[in-house]
Design an enzyme around this catalytic site. Structure first.
Site, PDB file in Angstrom:
ATOM      1  CB  CYS A  74      -1.420  10.344   9.363  1.00 19.61           C
ATOM      2  SG  CYS A  74      -2.425  10.688   7.911  1.00 19.61           S
TER       3      CYS A  74
ATOM      4  CB  CYS B  76      -0.969   0.007   1.175  1.00 21.04           C
ATOM      5  SG  CYS B  76      -0.189   0.368   2.742  1.00 21.04           S
TER       6      CYS B  76
HETATM    7 FE1  FES Z   1      -1.893   7.647   4.844  1.00 19.03          FE
HETATM    8 FE2  FES Z   1      -1.194   9.899   6.061  1.00 19.03          FE
HETATM    9  S1  FES Z   1      -0.322   7.956   6.333  1.00 19.03           S
HETATM   10  S2  FES Z   1      -2.652   9.673   4.443  1.00 19.03           S
END
Ligand code: FES
Length: 162
Positions: free
Chosen positions: A109, A36
């Protein structure tokens, strides 16, 4: 127009703290995967202080977004001087430090950072190993380069600095 949070994130990533692998770390945690594209690796080194084992330094490398980098920068400063138990007690929203609360779409995040921290500091049943070398725990980009040899994996190309 930039929001207050966007300004804080921009300021944090303009001068991120504690970036890079940490030679001689006592623990390392990695979350995410190359499929991903969002990954974060966190190294932690402890020191003895008044009979307590506290975090002397924590560093990170990330292939996450700007928010993940900003949170990792804040969190690695925030956990300095804390025991593993104290650091693990921090909630996701606390890890973002001066960034303040993150909007719902950015919480993952911070969870990326929290996951790496938990992976590094999770209580272990086996005795403590010797400090980690960078040969034993490669940088995140080296890990991805190894992964790209696997069929169907992402290919990582680092661009030269301008
Ligand atoms: Fe996926 Fe920030 S880690 S948008």
């Amino acid at each position: 127009m930039e929001t207050d949070l966007e300004q804080k994130i921009r300021a944090a990533i303009a001068d991120p703290q504690n970036v890079g692998a940490l030679e001689g770390a006592d623990a390392v945690g990695t979350v995410g995967n190359s499929d991903c594209g969002e990954m974060l690796r966190l190294w932690v080194k402890f020191r003895e202080e008044h009979g307590r084992k506290v975090i002397d330094r924590a560093t990170f490398q990330s292939f996450g977004c700007e928010t993940a980098i900003a949170v990792a920068s804040m969190a690695t400063e925030l956990i300095r001087g804390k025991t593993a138990t104290e650091a693990l007690a921090l909630r996701t929203e606390e890890l973002s430090g001066a960034l303040g609360p993150l909007p719902p779409m950015k919480i993952h995040c911070a969870q990326l950072v929290e996951g790496a921290l938990r992976a590094a500091l999770a209580p272990r049943t086996e005795p403590a190993a010797a400090p980690l070398t960078l040969a034993a725990v490669p940088s995140l980009s080296d890990s991805l380069r190894q992964d790209e040899l696997k069929p169907g994996s992402l290919r990582v190309r680092l661009l030269p600095k301008p």
